[in-house]
Design a protein around this motif. Structure first.
Motif, short mmCIF file in Angstrom:
data_model
loop_
_atom_site.label_atom_id
_atom_site.label_comp_id
_atom_site.label_asym_id
_atom_site.label_seq_id
_atom_site.Cartn_x
_atom_site.Cartn_y
_atom_site.Cartn_z
N LEU A 271 28.92 36.56 -11.61
CA LEU A 271 28.59 37.91 -11.14
C LEU A 271 27.45 38.49 -11.97
CD1 LEU A 271 29.04 40.43 -9.45
CD2 LEU A 271 30.92 41.06 -10.99
N GLN A 272 27.51 38.28 -13.28
CA GLN A 272 26.45 38.78 -14.16
C GLN A 272 25.09 38.17 -13.80
OE1 GLN A 272 26.80 37.74 -18.35
NE2 GLN A 272 26.13 39.79 -18.92
N ARG A 273 25.08 36.86 -13.57
CA ARG A 273 23.83 36.20 -13.18
C ARG A 273 23.32 36.72 -11.85
NH1 ARG A 273 26.50 31.54 -15.26
NH2 ARG A 273 27.13 30.97 -13.14
N ALA A 274 24.24 36.90 -10.90
CA ALA A 274 23.84 37.37 -9.57
C ALA A 274 23.25 38.77 -9.63
CB ALA A 274 25.05 37.34 -8.63
N LEU A 275 23.80 39.63 -10.44
CA LEU A 275 23.28 40.99 -10.57
C LEU A 275 21.90 41.00 -11.22
CD1 LEU A 275 26.48 42.95 -11.67
CD2 LEU A 275 25.36 43.01 -9.43
N GLU A 277 19.64 38.79 -10.84
CA GLU A 277 18.66 38.34 -9.84
C GLU A 277 18.30 39.45 -8.86
OE1 GLU A 277 20.40 34.93 -8.05
OE2 GLU A 277 20.16 33.66 -9.83
N LYS A 278 19.13 40.49 -8.78
CA LYS A 278 18.88 41.66 -7.93
C LYS A 278 18.65 41.29 -6.47
CE LYS A 278 17.04 44.45 -11.71
NZ LYS A 278 15.93 45.28 -12.22
N LEU A 334 32.44 36.49 -4.47
CA LEU A 334 31.05 36.90 -4.40
C LEU A 334 30.50 36.49 -3.05
CD1 LEU A 334 29.77 35.81 -7.95
CD2 LEU A 334 30.88 37.94 -7.26
N LEU A 335 29.81 37.42 -2.42
CA LEU A 335 29.26 37.18 -1.07
C LEU A 335 27.76 37.40 -1.11
CD1 LEU A 335 32.04 39.11 0.83
CD2 LEU A 335 31.79 36.64 0.73
N PRO A 336 27.00 36.40 -1.55
CA PRO A 336 25.54 36.55 -1.57
C PRO A 336 24.97 36.59 -0.16
CG PRO A 336 26.17 34.31 -2.18
CD PRO A 336 27.44 35.09 -2.07
N ALA A 376 26.11 45.66 -3.86
CA ALA A 376 25.30 45.84 -5.08
C ALA A 376 24.03 46.64 -4.80
CB ALA A 376 24.92 44.46 -5.65
N GLN A 377 23.48 46.54 -3.59
CA GLN A 377 22.26 47.27 -3.27
C GLN A 377 22.49 48.78 -3.17
OE1 GLN A 377 20.77 45.18 0.25
NE2 GLN A 377 19.27 44.15 -1.04
N LYS A 378 23.73 49.16 -2.93
CA LYS A 378 24.05 50.59 -2.86
C LYS A 378 24.40 51.17 -4.22
CE LYS A 378 25.67 50.35 1.93
NZ LYS A 378 26.81 50.59 2.85
N LEU A 379 24.42 50.30 -5.22
CA LEU A 379 24.72 50.75 -6.59
C LEU A 379 23.57 50.32 -7.51
CD1 LEU A 379 28.46 49.61 -6.73
CD2 LEU A 379 27.66 51.97 -6.56
N PRO A 380 22.45 51.00 -7.45
CA PRO A 380 21.28 50.59 -8.24
C PRO A 380 21.57 50.63 -9.75
CG PRO A 380 20.96 52.80 -7.35
CD PRO A 380 22.21 52.26 -6.71
N PHE A 381 21.03 49.64 -10.44
CA PHE A 381 21.18 49.51 -11.91
C PHE A 381 22.64 49.42 -12.33
CE2 PHE A 381 17.46 52.27 -11.05
CZ PHE A 381 16.46 51.37 -11.41
N CYS A 382 23.47 48.86 -11.46
CA CYS A 382 24.90 48.76 -11.79
C CYS A 382 25.15 47.57 -12.71
CB CYS A 382 25.75 48.65 -10.53
SG CYS A 382 25.53 47.09 -9.65
#
Length: 406
Positions: A271-275, A277-278, A334-336, A376-382
């Motif tokens: 999850l950390q890696r995925a975040l 990558e934005k 996780l659902l990329p 994640a896109q609805k939570l910027p800089f999360c």
């Protein structure tokens, strides 16, 4: 009278020099080959052998080739009996000692004869110059042994002895050189000596010295190289095994044993890696409804079966690397490249499949999961904790809503 004193003086000095050489040779042999099987009588054996060799060389008039054969046989017998070496090791050690003595004898014989203008062995042996030559040979042999001991390491020689192929190679080379020295020694007893013949002895002894050490050093270097190659292969195998062990440990650390999904640690790292990558990403927190009731009424074995059933459904719908068990009855998916609507449809499919193939006789228990989805896109800089908290809140809202409906 003066000539006689010189003659016997050189004889005694030669005898003493041969004894010193003999004891040094015995000590060096012990350093290389280890302690001999028997050590008694060494104090008598060395002086006796030195006396026998001196008598044969100076007094007996025996041809030098016979002296060499006797000396070589004596050395060979010593290494075979005292150290109980294999024949190849005994031949190797005997050849080294004999070569230095015989080659130095030929070199000094040629130089000495040219300087003193000696023309025959008969006149030479009748003079005090001959025992003087023998003294020089004994001293030169002792010096060459000391140089050999200090120049070539014991470890290198032991590596050569333990390498059968290189030992055979260098021993064969030494035996050929020694055989050539034996043949040349026949000329020592011939007469008359010419300047060309004596020069031939000197040049040949130098060339044989070069040939001997060329083959010897080559064998030593090849033995050391093969040892390093063997160690290198062993280290490579050890490294490969270590990497496999590390891989297995990582696999165990990143795998939940019960459900065969990824572990909590792996899931959080992913999850950390995925975040970072934005990219487009949805996170789904899942909680099994009724697990405590199953454990209390049907037993923990059925509770585990419930967990593995949910995990099986999740692994059918999602990649294993995207499914992890956070602990207890909670899973993280996780659902990329998915939005919330797509994630919702997939989670509905999870509950549908779970209800189809997993039933208990107790109809009060319905296998179903509650879930919360966070985009994640609805939570910027999360951060990881932020998006997990958002998904967790939605999951508990669903759970509360179901409890009210019940």
């Amino acid at each position: 009278m003066v000539q006689l004193c010189k003659y016997w003086g050189f004889i005694l000095a030669s005898y003493a020099a041969f004894i010193i050489y003999g004891f040094k040779a015995c000590r060096y042999s012990r350093e290389i080959l280890g302690m001999p099987v028997f050590t008694r009588g060494r104090g008598i054996m060395v002086p006796a052998a030195a006396l026998a060799v001196l008598w044969m060389v100076v007094f007996s008039g025996i041809p030098m080739i016979v002296v060499y054969i006797f000396l070589y046989s004596l050395l060979l017998l010593y290494f075979l009996l005292a150290f109980q070496n294999s024949l190849s090791v005994a031949l190797f050690a005997s050849s080294i000692y004999l070569f230095h003595t015989a080659d130095l004898y030929m070199l000094l014989f040629g130089v000495f004869s040219m300087i003193c203008r000696i023309r025959s062995m008969e006149s030479f042996r009748g003079s005090y110059l001959y025992p003087a030559l023998i003294l020089l040979v004994a001293l030169a042999s002792t010096i060459s042994l000391e140089v050999f001991r200090r120049t070539i390491s014991q470890d290198a020689i032991q590596k050569l002895i333990s390498n059968r192929n290189q030992l055979y190679f260098t021993t064969t080379s030494q035996l050929l050189i020694d055989a050539y020295l034996f043949i040349l020694s026949i000329a020592f007893d011939g007469s008359p000596y010419t300047g060309l013949m004596l020069l031939f002895f000197v040049v040949t002894s130098v060339l044989l010295f070069g040939a001997f050490y060329t083959s010897f050093i080559h064998a030593v270097k090849m033995s050391i190289l093969e040892v390093y190659e063997t160690k290198s292969r062993e280290l490579e195998q050890l490294l490969e095994q270590t990497n496999r062990d590390i891989g297995e440990l990582k696999s165990e650390a990143y795998t939940d044993v019960l459900t065969n999904t990824s572990s909590r640690r792996y899931g959080l790292l992913a999850l950390q890696r995925a975040l970072k990558e934005k990219k487009k990403l949805c996170v789904c927190m899942i909680d099994l409804d009724g697990l405590k009731y199953v454990n209390d009424t049907l037993g923990h074995q059925e509770g585990d079966r419930y967990l593995t059933a949910v995990a099986k459904v999740l692994l059918e719908l999602f990649e294993r690397k995207n499914v992890s068990r956070l602990g207890g009855d909670e899973f993280l998916v996780l659902l990329p490249d998915r939005n919330e609507e797509e994630a919702e449809l997939l989670m509905q499919e999870v509950n549908k499949r779970l209800a189809q193939f997993f039933l208990w006789p107790d109809k009060k228990i319905c296998p179903i999961v509650s879930y919360g989805i966070a985009d994640a896109q609805k939570l910027p800089f999360c951060s990881v904790s932020d998006i997990l908290h958002a998904a967790d809140e939605k999951m508990y809202e669903m759970k509360k809503h179901r409890k009210k409906a019940d």
